[in-house]
Design an enzyme around this catalytic site. Structure first.
Site, PDB file in Angstrom:
ATOM      1  N   ASP A  13       0.860  -1.187   0.000  1.00 12.53           N
ATOM      2  CA  ASP A  13       0.000   0.000   0.000  1.00 12.53           C
ATOM      3  C   ASP A  13       0.897   1.238   0.000  1.00 12.53           C
ATOM      4  O   ASP A  13       1.769   1.365   0.868  1.00 12.53           O
ATOM      5  CB  ASP A  13      -0.895  -0.040   1.240  1.00 12.53           C
ATOM      6  N   ASP A 108      -3.758   2.264  -5.185  1.00 14.02           N
ATOM      7  CA  ASP A 108      -2.423   2.232  -4.568  1.00 14.02           C
ATOM      8  C   ASP A 108      -2.159   0.960  -3.772  1.00 14.02           C
ATOM      9  O   ASP A 108      -1.288   0.935  -2.919  1.00 14.02           O
ATOM     10  CB  ASP A 108      -2.219   3.469  -3.680  1.00 14.02           C
ATOM     11  N   GLU A 109      -2.890  -0.093  -4.076  1.00 14.07           N
ATOM     12  CA  GLU A 109      -2.852  -1.253  -3.196  1.00 14.07           C
ATOM     13  C   GLU A 109      -2.935  -2.544  -4.011  1.00 14.07           C
ATOM     14  O   GLU A 109      -3.724  -2.636  -4.949  1.00 14.07           O
ATOM     15  CB  GLU A 109      -4.112  -1.146  -2.336  1.00 14.07           C
TER      16      GLU A 109
HETATM   17  P1  TTP Z   1      -5.240   4.865   1.152  1.00 17.61           P
HETATM   18  O1  TTP Z   1      -4.175   3.860   0.841  1.00 17.61           O
HETATM   19  O2  TTP Z   1      -6.343   4.443   2.064  1.00 17.61           O
HETATM   20  O3  TTP Z   1      -4.601   6.148   1.817  1.00 17.61           O
HETATM   21  P2  TTP Z   1      -3.227   6.840   1.541  1.00 17.61           P
HETATM   22  O4  TTP Z   1      -2.394   6.099   0.529  1.00 17.61           O
HETATM   23  O5  TTP Z   1      -3.473   8.283   1.195  1.00 17.61           O
HETATM   24  O6  TTP Z   1      -2.531   6.840   2.953  1.00 17.61           O
HETATM   25  P3  TTP Z   1      -1.845   5.615   3.720  1.00 17.61           P
HETATM   26  O7  TTP Z   1      -0.423   6.005   3.874  1.00 17.61           O
HETATM   27  O8  TTP Z   1      -2.560   5.543   5.023  1.00 17.61           O
HETATM   28  O9  TTP Z   1      -2.032   4.393   2.866  1.00 17.61           O
HETATM   29  O10 TTP Z   1      -5.895   5.390  -0.177  1.00 17.61           O
HETATM   30  C1  TTP Z   1      -5.144   5.589  -1.361  1.00 17.61           C
HETATM   31  C2  TTP Z   1      -5.616   6.822  -2.072  1.00 17.61           C
HETATM   32  O11 TTP Z   1      -6.998   6.705  -2.353  1.00 17.61           O
HETATM   33  C3  TTP Z   1      -5.469   8.087  -1.257  1.00 17.61           C
HETATM   34  O12 TTP Z   1      -4.194   8.685  -1.407  1.00 17.61           O
HETATM   35  C4  TTP Z   1      -6.562   8.946  -1.781  1.00 17.61           C
HETATM   36  C5  TTP Z   1      -7.618   7.970  -2.233  1.00 17.61           C
HETATM   37  N1  TTP Z   1      -8.723   7.938  -1.243  1.00 17.61           N
HETATM   38  C6  TTP Z   1      -9.836   8.739  -1.462  1.00 17.61           C
HETATM   39  O13 TTP Z   1      -9.899   9.441  -2.478  1.00 17.61           O
HETATM   40  N2  TTP Z   1     -10.839   8.739  -0.525  1.00 17.61           N
HETATM   41  C7  TTP Z   1     -10.783   7.995   0.619  1.00 17.61           C
HETATM   42  O14 TTP Z   1     -11.710   8.022   1.437  1.00 17.61           O
HETATM   43  C8  TTP Z   1      -9.617   7.155   0.824  1.00 17.61           C
HETATM   44  C9  TTP Z   1      -9.493   6.323   2.080  1.00 17.61           C
HETATM   45  C10 TTP Z   1      -8.620   7.182  -0.120  1.00 17.61           C
HETATM   46 MG    MG Z   2      -2.144   4.069   0.697  1.00 16.29          MG
END
Ligand code: TTP
Ligand code: MG
Length: 461
Positions: A13, A108-109
């Site tokens: 992630d 992103d995962e």
């Molecule tokens: P995530 O992997 O949940 O968050 P992140 O990568 O920003 O942070 P982390 O370091 O905790 O992993 O989500 C990936 C992307 O998806 C995030 O950058 C933006 C988008 N996203 C949204 O647009 N709305 C949301 O509610 C979430 C959770 C994520």
């Molecule tokens: Mg993320």
């Protein structure tokens, strides 16, 4: 079996993904709080950089609250989805180069089956960690500095939990036999499918941790939650998760939505909004060489109740006119008299082929057959979203309002070169001239309609 050492699954992630791409492309924002999301009065935060999380900014928080919490100097940006998608592709390609079994679950995962890798790292202490750190270094190098966190375990469930344990830039390995030691101290919310309501219900039975949950008998869980959820909770509390890593080459759905500044009752406005959304979806389908069979309209009413209406075509299409026509038909069946807060359009049933459309040209030429197509209807709060693989809430696409500038958008100026919109309003637009490979750059202000200034594609890093 809870821990089959023959299974070795990695979950990756990216860290603060959208914000990290912004900091890469905008050097003046590195090390500073950055919040990405909808910037209008009712905008919602997509994500916040770790610097902004210190002040409490979080995904899904109203933007107004993030603005209250974050200090002066915080950058609030509308998103640049194309830049995120390009970066995501680079990461997914690296994963696919390491194992043929990669399952992308969001932008992103992804899960990677390491047992299927050409040179499987195995569980040996040190070797697996070195393999992961090599992977993270390769990703960092290829994406212009983005960091990711990974978890490795014998199941998807444990791999995902592990990847969350040492964010950002962390590697957590849960070796065979260690699962319950890691899982049981966690709060029940760590178990997939346990939301606030289930957690509250469990709390009334004295269940706070996954370990507490594991002590409840299966028959009790079934009595409380029904067969499906009860048996699932019983299994997951024992880390029993045999789901395989499944290669998902294509997105399952693509969707966009717009949250309005004020509730909209005017159908003409909704219809023109739908046309914009259809154009965007069509562009994205074309960009991914995909066609869609199912069109879904999502509407959120003034009272937050959300409805979706879907219709499936007998052919797959990428044509914005067909997507729009279906969308209008579905919207026509909704009551908007009380006003809509949000309107969304999605496509699913994606395929790489549109030849059926050619074979069924006659259907396209006679749209009156469309009302007879089956309607798949789901109604009610919480059931409204089209499941999206490539994205969750998509922020406003940069530059899409004709004549308007959105903060964070990429631009080019004939004399000053490449930059991004720092702010705009009152007929003016301020641009910071910098890019991923430059030092922090200067800021200049122009007339909003300066003919020398134009929207630009995301910069190469
Ligand atoms: P995530 O992997 O949940 O968050 P992140 O990568 O920003 O942070 P982390 O370091 O905790 O992993 O989500 C990936 C992307 O998806 C995030 O950058 C933006 C988008 N996203 C949204 O647009 N709305 C949301 O509610 C979430 C959770 C994520
Ligand atoms: Mg993320």
């Amino acid at each position: 079996m809870a821990s089959d050492p023959g299974r070795c699954i990695l979950h990756l992630d990216l860290d603060a993904f959208f914000a990290a791409v912004e900091q890469r492309d905008k050097p003046s924002l590195r090390g500073r709080p950055v919040v990405v999301g909808g910037l209008g009065a009712r905008g919602v935060v997509s994500t916040a950089s770790y610097e902004a999380r210190v002040f409490g900014a979080r995904s899904a928080m109203p933007m107004s609250e993030a603005r209250r919490r974050c200090p002066a100097g915080t950058a609030f940006l509308s998103g640049r989805y194309e830049a995120y998608r390009t970066t995501s592709r680079v990461v997914m390609e690296i994963l696919r180069s390491r194992s043929p079994l990669v399952e992308q679950v969001s932008v992103d995962e992804a899960y990677v089956d390491l047992a299927a890798a050409e040179d499987p790292p195995g569980w040996e202490e040190g070797r697996l960690e070195a393999w992961c750190s090599d992977l993270l270094a390769q990703i960092q190098d290829a994406t212009g500095g983005l960091t990711a966190s990974v978890g490795v375990a014998t199941s998807k469930m444990m791999a995902k939990l592990a990847s969350e344990m040492d964010k950002p830039a962390g590697t957590t390995v849960v070796r065979p036999g260690e699962e319950l030691g890691v899982l049981h101290p966690l709060p029940v919310r760590a178990v997939a499918g346990v939301g606030p309501a289930t957690a509250a219900r469990l709390r009334t039975f004295g269940v706070e941790t996954v370990g507490d949950l594991a002590r409840v008998s299966e028959s009790d869980l079934v009595a409380i939650f029904g067969t499906a959820q009860g048996t699932s909770l019983h299994r997951l509390a024992r880390a029993q998760d045999e789901r395989p890593v499944v290669v998902e080459r294509e997105a399952k759905s693509i969707s966009s939505e717009e949250t309005f500044e004020t509730d909209v009752t005017d159908r003409a406005v909704l219809e023109s909004e739908l046309a914009r959304l259809a154009e965007g979806l069509s562009r994205r389908l074309t960009g991914a060489s995909l066609f869609a069979r199912t069109i879904t309209v999502k509407a959120r009413h003034h009272d937050f109740s959300t409805v979706t209406r879907s219709a499936s075509l007998p052919f797959a299409t990428g044509d914005p006119a067909v997507i729009l026509r279906e969308g209008l038909h579905l919207l026509g069946g909704l009551d908007v008299s009380q006003g809509l807060r949000l309107l969304g359009l999605g496509v699913s049933g994606l395929t790489a082929h549109a030849q059926e459309e050619l074979a069924l040209d006659g259907v396209l030429l006679h749209p009156e057959v469309l009302p007879e197509l089956p309607d798949v209807v789901s109604v009610g709060p919480g059931t409204g979203s089209v499941p999206g693989l490539l994205e969750r809430r998509e922020p406003a696409l940069a530059g899409r309002r004709p004549g308007g500038w959105s903060t964070g958008q990429d631009v080019a100026h004939e004399q000053h070169g490449a930059g991004w919109v720092w702010g705009s309003g009152r007929g003016r637009v301020t641009v910071r001239f910098e890019g991923p490979g430059t030092p922090p750059g200067p800021v200049r202000t122009f007339a909003a309609d300066d003919p020398e200034l134009s929207p630009a594609p995301p910069p190469a890093w």
